[in-house]
Design a protein around this motif. Sequence first.
Motif, PDB file in Angstrom:
ATOM      1  N   PRO A 209     -46.485 124.976  38.664  1.00  0.00           N
ATOM      2  CA  PRO A 209     -45.062 124.687  38.460  1.00  0.00           C
ATOM      3  C   PRO A 209     -44.643 123.482  39.289  1.00  0.00           C
ATOM      4  O   PRO A 209     -45.070 123.342  40.444  1.00  0.00           O
ATOM      5  N   TRP A 210     -43.801 122.602  38.700  1.00  0.00           N
ATOM      6  CA  TRP A 210     -43.415 121.396  39.444  1.00  0.00           C
ATOM      7  C   TRP A 210     -41.969 121.425  39.904  1.00  0.00           C
ATOM      8  O   TRP A 210     -41.267 120.424  39.923  1.00  0.00           O
ATOM      9  N   GLU A 211     -41.539 122.615  40.342  1.00  0.00           N
ATOM     10  CA  GLU A 211     -40.179 122.768  40.849  1.00  0.00           C
ATOM     11  C   GLU A 211     -39.899 121.856  42.037  1.00  0.00           C
ATOM     12  O   GLU A 211     -38.802 121.296  42.164  1.00  0.00           O
ATOM     13  N   ILE A 212     -40.864 121.677  42.945  1.00  0.00           N
ATOM     14  CA  ILE A 212     -40.608 120.859  44.124  1.00  0.00           C
ATOM     15  C   ILE A 212     -40.389 119.394  43.761  1.00  0.00           C
ATOM     16  O   ILE A 212     -39.843 118.633  44.565  1.00  0.00           O
ATOM     17  N   GLY A 213     -40.808 118.981  42.560  1.00  0.00           N
ATOM     18  CA  GLY A 213     -40.524 117.630  42.119  1.00  0.00           C
ATOM     19  C   GLY A 213     -39.115 117.475  41.579  1.00  0.00           C
ATOM     20  O   GLY A 213     -38.528 116.390  41.623  1.00  0.00           O
ATOM     21  N   LYS A 214     -38.553 118.560  41.068  1.00  0.00           N
ATOM     22  CA  LYS A 214     -37.245 118.510  40.417  1.00  0.00           C
ATOM     23  C   LYS A 214     -36.108 119.097  41.235  1.00  0.00           C
ATOM     24  O   LYS A 214     -34.942 118.903  40.894  1.00  0.00           O
ATOM     25  N   THR A 215     -36.429 119.827  42.294  1.00  0.00           N
ATOM     26  CA  THR A 215     -35.398 120.532  43.044  1.00  0.00           C
ATOM     27  C   THR A 215     -35.474 120.193  44.523  1.00  0.00           C
ATOM     28  O   THR A 215     -36.515 120.379  45.148  1.00  0.00           O
ATOM     29  N   PHE A 216     -34.377 119.690  45.053  1.00  0.00           N
ATOM     30  CA  PHE A 216     -34.213 119.424  46.477  1.00  0.00           C
ATOM     31  C   PHE A 216     -32.724 119.195  46.711  1.00  0.00           C
ATOM     32  O   PHE A 216     -31.933 119.147  45.756  1.00  0.00           O
ATOM     33  N   GLU A 217     -32.317 119.082  47.967  1.00  0.00           N
ATOM     34  CA  GLU A 217     -30.906 118.949  48.274  1.00  0.00           C
ATOM     35  C   GLU A 217     -30.299 117.727  47.576  1.00  0.00           C
ATOM     36  O   GLU A 217     -30.865 116.643  47.582  1.00  0.00           O
ATOM     37  N   ARG A 218     -29.124 117.934  46.940  1.00  0.00           N
ATOM     38  CA  ARG A 218     -28.332 116.878  46.325  1.00  0.00           C
ATOM     39  C   ARG A 218     -29.067 116.174  45.178  1.00  0.00           C
ATOM     40  O   ARG A 218     -28.814 115.008  44.893  1.00  0.00           O
ATOM     41  N   CYS A 219     -29.951 116.897  44.494  1.00  0.00           N
ATOM     42  CA  CYS A 219     -30.763 116.262  43.448  1.00  0.00           C
ATOM     43  C   CYS A 219     -30.065 116.206  42.099  1.00  0.00           C
ATOM     44  O   CYS A 219     -30.625 115.671  41.137  1.00  0.00           O
ATOM     45  N   ALA A 220     -28.837 116.760  42.010  1.00  0.00           N
ATOM     46  CA  ALA A 220     -28.136 116.775  40.726  1.00  0.00           C
ATOM     47  C   ALA A 220     -26.716 116.217  40.865  1.00  0.00           C
ATOM     48  O   ALA A 220     -25.731 116.934  40.666  1.00  0.00           O
ATOM     49  N   PRO A 221     -26.581 114.935  41.222  1.00  0.00           N
ATOM     50  CA  PRO A 221     -25.237 114.351  41.284  1.00  0.00           C
ATOM     51  C   PRO A 221     -24.580 114.353  39.908  1.00  0.00           C
ATOM     52  O   PRO A 221     -25.250 114.192  38.887  1.00  0.00           O
ATOM     53  N   ILE A 222     -23.263 114.537  39.894  1.00  0.00           N
ATOM     54  CA  ILE A 222     -22.545 114.679  38.639  1.00  0.00           C
ATOM     55  C   ILE A 222     -21.164 114.043  38.753  1.00  0.00           C
ATOM     56  O   ILE A 222     -20.584 113.980  39.845  1.00  0.00           O
ATOM     57  N   GLY A 223     -20.658 113.564  37.630  1.00  0.00           N
ATOM     58  CA  GLY A 223     -19.303 113.043  37.574  1.00  0.00           C
ATOM     59  C   GLY A 223     -18.328 114.132  37.192  1.00  0.00           C
ATOM     60  O   GLY A 223     -18.717 115.281  36.938  1.00  0.00           O
ATOM     61  N   PRO A 224     -17.034 113.830  37.125  1.00  0.00           N
ATOM     62  CA  PRO A 224     -16.045 114.833  36.721  1.00  0.00           C
ATOM     63  C   PRO A 224     -16.278 115.287  35.284  1.00  0.00           C
ATOM     64  O   PRO A 224     -16.817 114.545  34.458  1.00  0.00           O
ATOM     65  N   ILE A 225     -15.864 116.504  35.003  1.00  0.00           N
ATOM     66  CA  ILE A 225     -16.047 117.072  33.665  1.00  0.00           C
ATOM     67  C   ILE A 225     -14.840 116.729  32.792  1.00  0.00           C
ATOM     68  O   ILE A 225     -13.695 116.935  33.190  1.00  0.00           O
ATOM     69  N   PHE A 226     -15.108 116.205  31.606  1.00  0.00           N
ATOM     70  CA  PHE A 226     -14.078 115.863  30.640  1.00  0.00           C
ATOM     71  C   PHE A 226     -13.994 116.981  29.600  1.00  0.00           C
ATOM     72  O   PHE A 226     -14.997 117.302  28.953  1.00  0.00           O
ATOM     73  N   PRO A 227     -12.823 117.596  29.412  1.00  0.00           N
ATOM     74  CA  PRO A 227     -12.699 118.676  28.429  1.00  0.00           C
ATOM     75  C   PRO A 227     -13.024 118.201  27.013  1.00  0.00           C
ATOM     76  O   PRO A 227     -12.658 117.086  26.622  1.00  0.00           O
ATOM     77  N   ILE A 228     -13.701 119.041  26.246  1.00  0.00           N
ATOM     78  CA  ILE A 228     -14.033 118.690  24.865  1.00  0.00           C
ATOM     79  C   ILE A 228     -12.769 118.546  24.019  1.00  0.00           C
ATOM     80  O   ILE A 228     -12.774 117.848  22.997  1.00  0.00           O
ATOM     81  N   SER A 229     -11.673 119.161  24.462  1.00  0.00           N
ATOM     82  CA  SER A 229     -10.407 119.002  23.753  1.00  0.00           C
ATOM     83  C   SER A 229      -9.926 117.566  23.783  1.00  0.00           C
ATOM     84  O   SER A 229      -9.140 117.146  22.918  1.00  0.00           O
ATOM     85  N   GLU A 230     -10.412 116.779  24.755  1.00  0.00           N
ATOM     86  CA  GLU A 230     -10.043 115.374  24.853  1.00  0.00           C
ATOM     87  C   GLU A 230     -11.116 114.454  24.279  1.00  0.00           C
ATOM     88  O   GLU A 230     -10.810 113.443  23.652  1.00  0.00           O
ATOM     89  N   THR A 231     -12.376 114.787  24.491  1.00  0.00           N
ATOM     90  CA  THR A 231     -13.460 113.902  24.037  1.00  0.00           C
ATOM     91  C   THR A 231     -13.875 114.164  22.603  1.00  0.00           C
ATOM     92  O   THR A 231     -14.458 113.304  21.959  1.00  0.00           O
ATOM     93  N   ARG A 232     -13.605 115.370  22.101  1.00  0.00           N
ATOM     94  CA  ARG A 232     -14.197 115.895  20.864  1.00  0.00           C
ATOM     95  C   ARG A 232     -15.704 116.045  21.079  1.00  0.00           C
ATOM     96  O   ARG A 232     -16.226 115.743  22.139  1.00  0.00           O
ATOM     97  N   GLU A 233     -16.406 116.531  20.078  1.00  0.00           N
ATOM     98  CA  GLU A 233     -17.842 116.737  20.228  1.00  0.00           C
ATOM     99  C   GLU A 233     -18.549 115.391  20.347  1.00  0.00           C
ATOM    100  O   GLU A 233     -18.326 114.478  19.543  1.00  0.00           O
ATOM    101  N   LEU A 234     -19.409 115.264  21.366  1.00  0.00           N
ATOM    102  CA  LEU A 234     -20.151 114.023  21.581  1.00  0.00           C
ATOM    103  C   LEU A 234     -21.515 114.109  20.906  1.00  0.00           C
ATOM    104  O   LEU A 234     -22.375 114.874  21.331  1.00  0.00           O
ATOM    105  N   THR A 235     -21.688 113.322  19.860  1.00  0.00           N
ATOM    106  CA  THR A 235     -22.964 113.284  19.142  1.00  0.00           C
ATOM    107  C   THR A 235     -23.584 111.896  19.148  1.00  0.00           C
ATOM    108  O   THR A 235     -24.737 111.741  18.769  1.00  0.00           O
TER     109      THR A 235
END
Length: 240
Positions: free
Chosen positions: A130-156
């Motif tokens: 398993p390569w979890e240690i390659g994908k998981t460590f502190e702060r490894c998933a930075p993210i921006g603010p979440i935009f509601p789908i009611s505003e963006t509509r479905e993103l395809t």
Amino acid sequence: MSEYVVPPPPLTAVPIAGAKGLFPVRRVYCVGRNYADHAIEMGVDPRQEPPFFFCKPADTVVWAAAGPVDLPYPDATKNLHHEVELVVAIGKAGRNIEVDTAVSHIWGYAIGIDMTRRDLQQAMRQGGKPWEIGKTFERCAPIGPIFPISETRELTRGQIALSVNGQRRQASDLSMLIWSTREIIATLSRYFTLEPGDLIFTGTPEGVGPVQAGDALSATVEGLGTLDIRILPALKEVVE
């Protein structure tokens, strides 16, 4: 009433774009090899092996109220890679969800970067481990603010891109996903019961590559603004 024997961890949450309130994070699912050209650059023929899933702990998700997200260069790697992704935020529970109704389970979307210790990932993969240690460590998933789908509509469709120090590294379109977000949700729900608060990183396009301390990353998904990351020198102190 029982008391905790150690302090309980804080709840991870992500801000909502342009509004008050936070999106609580329950689980983080990730899709591997969901753009054909990225699968090829990783040495896999996407026609022979479908995308697959792995997870990151919720507390690896980080964001910044203002300015870039600071990410210290992680331990035990000499080959830290960037992977820009569209993130889907789940707002309604479900299992064995049908593709045609999957969009009703989406609360919103965000930009995310799946930071990867590529050398550790590849070493584990070559050893059949398993390569979890390659994908998981502190702060490894930075993210921006979440935009509601009611505003963006479905993103395809729409551009997804990432630059390092102003130089474009990754550039594609959401329409190039091998599995659509609806198909991802439907398939995941056959393995797990999806719940409000779940985040799904939907895969990265081609052009992934290494970053160094001092680098400035800028990720974009059309309609979702920009996520900026600053790679800091590795932390040296030991937390006791």
